[in-house]
Design an enzyme around this catalytic site. Structure first.
Site, PDB file in Angstrom:
ATOM      1  N   CYS A  61      -6.202  -7.961   4.079  1.00  0.00           N
ATOM      2  CA  CYS A  61      -7.310  -7.976   5.033  1.00  0.00           C
ATOM      3  C   CYS A  61      -8.484  -8.802   4.517  1.00  0.00           C
ATOM      4  CB  CYS A  61      -7.761  -6.557   5.346  1.00  0.00           C
ATOM      5  SG  CYS A  61      -8.151  -5.579   3.879  1.00  0.00           S
ATOM      6  N   ASP A  83      -4.365 -18.120  22.295  1.00  0.00           N
ATOM      7  CA  ASP A  83      -3.723 -16.810  22.468  1.00  0.00           C
ATOM      8  C   ASP A  83      -3.115 -16.724  23.869  1.00  0.00           C
ATOM      9  OD1 ASP A  83      -3.933 -13.941  20.865  1.00  0.00           O
ATOM     10  OD2 ASP A  83      -3.590 -13.704  23.010  1.00  0.00           O
ATOM     11  N   HIS A  89       0.818  -1.219   0.000  1.00  0.00           N
ATOM     12  CA  HIS A  89       0.000   0.000   0.000  1.00  0.00           C
ATOM     13  C   HIS A  89       0.851   1.268   0.000  1.00  0.00           C
ATOM     14  CE1 HIS A  89      -3.026  -2.929   0.677  1.00  0.00           C
ATOM     15  NE2 HIS A  89      -2.669  -3.171   1.920  1.00  0.00           N
ATOM     16  N   THR A  95       9.077  -1.053   2.976  1.00  0.00           N
ATOM     17  CA  THR A  95       9.340  -2.488   3.036  1.00  0.00           C
ATOM     18  C   THR A  95       8.286  -3.253   3.824  1.00  0.00           C
ATOM     19  OG1 THR A  95      10.888  -1.898   4.804  1.00  0.00           O
ATOM     20  CG2 THR A  95      11.824  -2.414   2.663  1.00  0.00           C
TER      21      THR A  95
END
Length: 444
Positions: free
Chosen positions: A42, A177, A10, A111
């Site tokens: 996304c 998680d 982007h 990058t």
């Protein structure tokens, strides 16, 4: 003016096109080690869940279009060495391994970021997938096509969405998680408790507050061992998080602790004629008035635009970010902007206050309506709005954008409470829920 742009997702796309708009005579060379540009990562979970009309539409620009517009695109070319003081770049053509060094007038570092890969035994084993780029997307899509079970590591936005799509498509899913809540950094507990109930309704095993100790790949799939148990599935997807991909520039330019390159409000780094944008750079986080690292496509796009506008001279300043974002899981929409209690605590921010209300988004005389839960966060001393979140079956995403503007413009809760929001029974109550939560804050 010769400009080198290193990386082309982007920030790289918008930097290149913006520079060309500012200086049509600029000689722009883009170096990209992959063979695609502008992939909207996304959308990976949506594609995996068969909610994408055409995966080719997940790209909003193309190599051919950029070349047509006069930008030299060196695809499958990996930059191996950069001297920022001399403005020299050494790069390898991955098709023939030929190495070349060239010099430029200005360098733009876009990058991006890389997936977090902790040094856990077995993490690079078979049937363990990353979730970052186009190749990752294709690999996950193919692997999940016939899978009956999956483990997702990481319950942030990426992991939460992948786990949801696996579960609604009949894949027995375990979500692991290290924190004790899903989306713990994104929303407060009143919302995440609701989300966890949805996962449980869809037969997702929640292994929260557990640290992964090892991966064991075998013929049947993968066993994931944590500090509290073992879980087995055919495939594993890693959604642990991201770090800036800036190793090439270590010691050459000022960075924060995690390696993100510090930029000023014109996207310039500490080295003259070197710019940085996107996931490789810091952002100015308006709720704290501090540099921060928040890898979001929205930040990358706006910073890339600013590189283009400021490439010749500083003229358009960065307005900062509120880290505004949204996600939809199991038909429930969640959106936020700025600080919540967890983010404030992790950044050492004291003196915040919060209030939460719940009201139907439109009048009860309508044939249908549904509740919205709204939370507002503000500074106790200045009464400045610092953040907030929204949760509903109703689409509340654009309210987060309105809240973002309030934070950016340093509005107080009193000003937000008296702001002009529309009333029309199809769309809203006489007092919109954003105004109502601000009123509750002012009263509190």
């Amino acid at each position: 003016m010769k400009v080198a742009i290193i990386g082309c997702t982007h920030a790289g796309i918008f930097s290149a096109r913006g520079i060309l708009e500012t200086d049509p005579n600029a000689e722009i060379t883009v170096f990209e080690k992959n063979d695609t540009v502008s992939f909207l990562s996304c959308g990976i979970a949506l594609w995996v869940g068969d909610h994408v009309s055409d995966p080719e539409k997940m790209f909003y620009d193309s190599v051919e279009a950029m070349q047509h517009d006069g930008i030299e695109m060196k695809m499958k070319h990996e930059v191996t060495k950069v001297d920022l003081d001399d403005k020299t770049i050494t790069y390898e053509n991955l098709n023939n391994n030929q190495e070349t060094t060239d010099q430029f007038d200005k360098i733009v570092v876009t990058t991006g970021s890389k997936p977090v890969m902790p040094p856990i035994p077995g993490i690079e084993g078979k049937n363990i997938y990353l979730c970052k780029n186009w190749d990752d997307a294709k690999a996950i899509k193919e692997a999940s096509k016939d899978a009956k079970s999956a483990i997702v590591i990481g319950a942030g936005y990426i992991g939460a969405e992948i786990a949801e799509q696996f579960s609604v498509n009949g894949i027995k899913t375990t979500l692991i998680d290290g924190l004790d809540r899903v989306l713990a950094k994104n929303f407060d507990q009143d919302i995440t408790d609701e989300v966890e109930l949805e996962y449980q309704k869809h037969d997702v095993t929640l292994a929260l507050g557990q640290m992964v100790k090892s991966f064991e790949s075998h013929d049947g799939g993968v066993t994931v061992n944590t500090d509290k148990g073992s879980y087995e599935a055919e495939i594993v997807v890693l959604g642990i998080g991201f770090l800036p991909r800036t190793d090439l520039f270590t010691g050459q330019v000022k960075m924060i602790d995690n390696g993100a390159i510090i930029v000023d409000k014109y996207m310039q780094t500490s080295v003259k004629d070197v710019f940085a944008a996107g996931d490789s750079a810091t952002v100015f986080y308006n709720p704290t008035q501090q540099d921060d690292y928040i890898p979001l496509a929205t930040n990358a796009v706006r910073q890339g635009i600013l590189v283009g506008k400021n490439i010749l001279k500083p003229q358009v300043a960065y307005l900062g970010t509120q880290s505004t974002s949204a996600v939809e899981l199991y038909g429930k929409a969640m959106a936020s902007s700025g600080l919540n209690q967890q983010l404030a605590k992790s950044r050492g921010i004291d003196g915040i206050k919060t209030v939460t209300i719940e009201q139907d988004y439109r009048p009860d005389f309508m044939l249908t309506t549904t509740p919205v839960r709204a939370t507002l966060v503000w500074d106790e001393k200045t009464r400045a709005v610092l953040g907030g979140s929204f949760y509903s079956e109703h689409d509340i995403s654009q309210t987060a954008n309105a809240l973002s503007l309030a934070i950016q413009n340093k509005m107080t809760i009193d000003e937000l409470a008296l702001s002009d929001f529309l009333f029309q029974p199809n769309f809203s109550q006489p007092i919109n829920f954003l105004g109502a939560v601000a009123m509750a804050a002012a009263k509190k």
